[in-house]
Each structure stands twice: as C-alpha cells, then as structure tokens.
Scaffold this active site. Sequence first.
Site, PDB file in Angstrom:
ATOM      1  N   ASN A 172       0.808  -1.225   0.000  1.00 31.89           N
ATOM      2  CA  ASN A 172       0.000   0.000   0.000  1.00 31.89           C
ATOM      3  C   ASN A 172       0.838   1.271   0.000  1.00 31.89           C
ATOM      4  O   ASN A 172       0.446   2.266  -0.600  1.00 31.89           O
ATOM      5  CB  ASN A 172      -0.915   0.007   1.218  1.00 31.89           C
ATOM      6  CG  ASN A 172      -1.768   1.256   1.296  1.00 31.89           C
ATOM      7  OD1 ASN A 172      -2.566   1.520   0.405  1.00 31.89           O
ATOM      8  ND2 ASN A 172      -1.570   2.054   2.348  1.00 31.89           N
TER       9      ASN A 172
ATOM     10  N   ASP B 224       1.392   6.880  -0.541  1.00 35.98           N
ATOM     11  CA  ASP B 224       0.421   5.872  -0.986  1.00 35.98           C
ATOM     12  C   ASP B 224       0.653   5.512  -2.448  1.00 35.98           C
ATOM     13  O   ASP B 224       0.534   6.348  -3.348  1.00 35.98           O
ATOM     14  CB  ASP B 224      -1.014   6.383  -0.780  1.00 35.98           C
ATOM     15  CG  ASP B 224      -2.018   5.255  -0.828  1.00 35.98           C
ATOM     16  OD1 ASP B 224      -2.046   4.468   0.140  1.00 35.98           O
ATOM     17  OD2 ASP B 224      -2.732   5.136  -1.840  1.00 35.98           O
TER      18      ASP B 224
ATOM     19  N   ASP C 267      -0.337  -6.514   4.857  1.00 34.98           N
ATOM     20  CA  ASP C 267      -0.745  -5.336   5.625  1.00 34.98           C
ATOM     21  C   ASP C 267      -1.744  -4.473   4.845  1.00 34.98           C
ATOM     22  O   ASP C 267      -1.742  -4.469   3.615  1.00 34.98           O
ATOM     23  CB  ASP C 267       0.529  -4.519   5.913  1.00 34.98           C
ATOM     24  CG  ASP C 267       0.273  -3.380   6.877  1.00 34.98           C
ATOM     25  OD1 ASP C 267      -0.273  -3.648   7.961  1.00 34.98           O
ATOM     26  OD2 ASP C 267       0.615  -2.226   6.540  1.00 34.98           O
TER      27      ASP C 267
ATOM     28  N   HIS D 223      -6.917  -0.872   2.181  1.00 39.35           N
ATOM     29  CA  HIS D 223      -6.540   0.428   1.624  1.00 39.35           C
ATOM     30  C   HIS D 223      -5.951   0.319   0.219  1.00 39.35           C
ATOM     31  O   HIS D 223      -5.317   1.252  -0.278  1.00 39.35           O
ATOM     32  CB  HIS D 223      -5.594   1.156   2.580  1.00 39.35           C
ATOM     33  CG  HIS D 223      -6.193   1.288   3.950  1.00 39.35           C
ATOM     34  ND1 HIS D 223      -7.274   2.102   4.203  1.00 39.35           N
ATOM     35  CD2 HIS D 223      -5.915   0.659   5.109  1.00 39.35           C
ATOM     36  CE1 HIS D 223      -7.628   1.986   5.472  1.00 39.35           C
ATOM     37  NE2 HIS D 223      -6.828   1.114   6.040  1.00 39.35           N
TER      38      HIS D 223
ATOM     39  N   GLU E  80      -4.711  -8.400   6.219  1.00 37.61           N
ATOM     40  CA  GLU E  80      -5.265  -7.600   7.307  1.00 37.61           C
ATOM     41  C   GLU E  80      -6.334  -6.678   6.736  1.00 37.61           C
ATOM     42  O   GLU E  80      -6.020  -5.702   6.058  1.00 37.61           O
ATOM     43  CB  GLU E  80      -4.161  -6.753   7.960  1.00 37.61           C
ATOM     44  CG  GLU E  80      -4.699  -5.837   9.040  1.00 37.61           C
ATOM     45  CD  GLU E  80      -3.971  -4.492   9.144  1.00 37.61           C
ATOM     46  OE1 GLU E  80      -4.053  -3.882  10.206  1.00 37.61           O
ATOM     47  OE2 GLU E  80      -3.340  -4.065   8.156  1.00 37.61           O
TER      48      GLU E  80
END
Length: 599
Positions: free
Chosen positions: A175, A261, A292, A296, A326
């Site tokens: 991410n 990002d 992770d 997002h 996650e």
Amino acid sequence: MMKILLTICSLLALNISANATALSAGLSQDETAKAIKLAPYQQRDFQDEVFYFVLPDRFYNGDKSNDLGAAAGDKKRALSRGGLDKTHKGMYHGGDLAGLTKKLPYLDNMGITAIWLTPVLRNQAMQAGTSGYHGYWILDFTEIDPHLGSNADLKHLIEQAHKRNIKVFFDIITNHTADVIKYEECHGKDGLGWLVKGDDCPYKSLAQLVEGDVYTPLIPVGSENLKTPSWLNNIDVYHNQGDSHWAGESSIRGDFAGLDDIDTNSDKVVAGMVDIYKAIIDEFKPDGFRIDTVKHVNMEFWQDFSPALMAHAKTQGIDNFFMYGEVYSFEPELLSRFTVEGKLPSVLDFALQGALQKTLVEQQGTDVLATLFAQDHFYQTTHDDIENTNANQLVNFTGNHDMGRFAYSLKQSKHNYSELEQIQRNLLAHAMLYFSRGVPVIYYGDEQGFVGDGGDQASRQDMMPSKVASYNDDDLLATDKTTAADNFDSSHLFYQSFTQYAELYQQYPALRFGKQSTLYAQDKPGVFAISRTHKLSENGQDKEQELLVVFNTANHVESLNVLDSHIHRDKNAKLLYLSNDSQDDDKIAPLSFAIYQLK
Ligand SMILES: [Ca+2]
Ligand SMILES: [Ca+2]
Ligand SMILES: [Ca+2]
Ligand SMILES: [Ca+2]
C-alpha cells in the site's frame, strides 16, 4: 497480593490435574508433545499451524552490534541508522533476527509451528519523531533492515526454524512506502516544513483533481534515490492526493498519515509489486505472507497480485505457500470480499476478535458467537485460478499490536474483574482461538501475562528486560514479574496452558479441519457448545471424528443438561479435557471449557 497468588497456584494445580485427565496412556506432558507427529513443514497444511506473531525489535537482542542500524558512514543506508532509545516506547529497543533465532526453543516448546514477523525490510529509521522499529516504513524492498540483521541472518533464522519444523511468514506491504514525498502546498517548496495546521494535508478527491485542484508533490533534495527498487523513486507511481480520512475513496487513495500511498490502480505498479515479492520468495523461500493494510488497496490489485504470487511460490517448490490479509473490519460480509472477490487465500478474523470482546469482556450472550459462525458461508470461495478456501482457514486472534491486548480490554472493563477473573477470561478467549474453526495466533507476550496501557506503542512491550517506564509499571497477569525482567518463563500459567491447547489441537484433526456446527447458544453469558466433525482414514478405513467443545462464558456454574442428548445419553462420549475439574459430571465450572469425543 498473597491471596491472589495462592488462587493462581490453585488454578495452576487445577490445570495440571485436568491435563492428566486429558492425556491418555499416562504420558507426561513432554512425552505427549513428542508423540504428536507434526507433518513436515513442506507438506503441512495451513490449518495445522499454531502461529506466534512477534515484533523482532521487542523480542530478544541477539546481536548488540546492530542496535544502531546501518553502519556509521554508510551513505546508501544513512536514513536507516539510529533511532535507538530503550526507554522510549516509540524507538528501537535492540531486538533482532539473531535474538529470535536464539529463542526458537522457547517457541517450539509451546507448540508454536509458525512465526509471523512484523515487516523486516529496510526502513526509514526516523519519521515525525518516532522510529521504524515496527517495520512498516519501508525504503528498500530488497534488503533486511540493519537494526534487525542482514539478509543472511533472515536466511539463518528460516533455516533454523525449518530444522525445528516451524514455518516463517513475512508481513508484507504493497500500500505504501516510508514518507519521502511531500506536498509543496503543505510542506513548502523544499518539502521540509509544515504549512498546514494540524500536521496533515487534507485529502483531494478525484472530483477535485478533475477541476485541477491538485497537490504539487515533490521529493526533497537529496532524497531522490532513497527507495529500492528504483521505480519507486518516480513520483508518478503514487496517488499524491494528501492524507486519508479513512472514508470513501480516501481510504484507498489517501496517504496513511503521510506514508507515500502507491498508485496500485496502475498496471505497471501491479507488475512491479508482483516482481518485488516474487524476488523475496526466490531469495528467502518463506512459507507465506501476512499482508498489511489490505483494505486500503483497490480490489483489482489483489485479484492480480494474489494468484500471481501463489502460483510463483509453487514454482519455487513451496507447495503449501499461504497468504492472509489484514482487513480491519468486524463484518464477515466485508472481510470475505477480499477472499471471494480479491482472491486472497484468507484474512485475519477481526469479526471473531470482536465477538470475543463482546462475550468475554462485555458479557453479552453466547448467541453473539453463534451469529458470527452462522456467517461462515460467506468465506467459501469458488475460484478457478487459485485454490479454494473457507472459514476454516481464517486467522484467529484475541488482540494485536494495533488494537492492544485482550488482557488490556479486560483490565479496562467496566465490570472491574478481579485478577483471577481476568486470568480465566483471558485463558477462555485463547481457548476459543484454538478450538473453534480457524488458525490460532498468539500475540507475543500474551503467554507471559502482558497487559499494556492501550493499543499501538502501548501494546508492544519487550520480552527482554525493558527500560520503558510505562511498560514496567504494569501488573502482569498470573506472575509477580514485571516487564523490567526477562520474560521467557516457560512455567507461566499461560505458557503452560497454551502448550496444552496446542497439544490437543495437534492430537485431534477435527479441531483443525473439522466442520463446525453450533449446538447450543443463549442470549446471556453461559454455555456455548460446538461440534467439530472430520472424516479421517485410519488403517485404510474411513471413519468420522466428532468432538464436542463446550465453553462456559458465565462467572457461575452452568448445567450441562442442555447438552444431555450429546454427552450423557451417548455412552461413547469421552471426556478429553476439562480446563477446571472442580465440578461434577453434569455441570461446568465458571469461565471454563471442556472437550468431549463423541466419535
Ligand atoms: Ca540488536
Ligand atoms: Ca508522504
Ligand atoms: Ca492505498
Ligand atoms: Ca503501564
């Protein structure tokens, strides 16, 4: 204090006597552990594992020479040096891969079969006044952070873990990278200041971008080539839309508190990320990944990334390579989107964590658990390019490094639980990880009674003697020790209990692979009963193994009459384990559990 200790001792005694009930043929605990033959790691299914989740920096310092990270004068790694302050909970504490390797016997003896490490790739040591001790601020996706050791140290850890038949899983990030890119509008023309009040850069939506309302992203002078591989130094491979406010499109395209990002919507980026982690698989041959911040990243990314890496691992001879993501959500319908649509093999079961919190901390009815498990069908996948999975592969946990420990939730509860009750509720929550569907994860330190003062930094205590005052003033559960001492105590009640749970888990395939059905739940604390059935082949004959697991979430004795048709009328029902044997046959002690074999 004395009284509490005595009670704990008697609780421990109860456990040991229950253990004697549990273990057949009069084997001692050690002998039984050895008698249970785990399949070799190369052939072992993900559902056979008992995980230990650890932050290497907080575990054990096996090499003091690396405590400051990169060597002085190492120009390429200059930003990966420093950040050591053992008295500060947000700084490096010196733990490393060499230390973890030294402590493998401690994990092995507790029945741990897989380790999940927080990210170990090279980080930016300092950002906004704290350090990258947790590993989530990656600069270099090809080498190990010098605070933790070298690429060779990680290979050595994996080799030594594999010798003990323990798997190693890496925590990976697609991410974001470390915070290098700045916005002229927020940080000034040189990118070194803060022009915006409140230290964040408000998110600019796609609609704003269309109107030409954009940030001017920049890389401060001298930072142009910090990242590896080098394509990550191109400002165009990031979204550059400012900070996420955790809702709507900003949740996918916004910066996670300034962390750059990555533009995961771009095909080039997908290919680049696949290549990064293919190379990690090729070099280290890990047994799998924990991924992770999955929520997002756009779904299309996972649809490409997951099948590509799963297939690649097989070409490297890692047939049972596995990944779990996650997804920070408590709704099975949302969690399962990432396995069903996103093609990830599994996710961390935040919904189970939420149900444990509701039933064992807040004292809601056991129907909360029944309602959760009734949604397991959401997780059944039907892919044609990746192996199908279901709720049995979910990853169970009671707490973690972000939300804090289950023991902390208990301590904070408005119910003012006594220490004994905190101990019992904590043990019961962990028993639910092992004995309901899904794969158990122990968060490091939970087996030593760690509590903490909250989430994030407050839940990342040291296993080695700590110098952090806010850790060391904690009253740990079921021990007189504090975190100022070394806490690798294999006689701790929790360590001993988790060892027993792991033995049962490995001894009965139905506990790992069994189809789960709810037999009894109620709208208040009390009995929650499930059956686990599994077909197995013994001496060439097919037979079914059926276990009954009964939990009592109430702080009073409960009658087992509600399960009469399963336990007492079935003459073959055999008691395998009782966590507290102070009750007679048709009752179950407060905050305890029992396992019966029906077939
Ligand atoms: Ca060290
Ligand atoms: Ca940034
Ligand atoms: Ca994102
Ligand atoms: Ca404290």
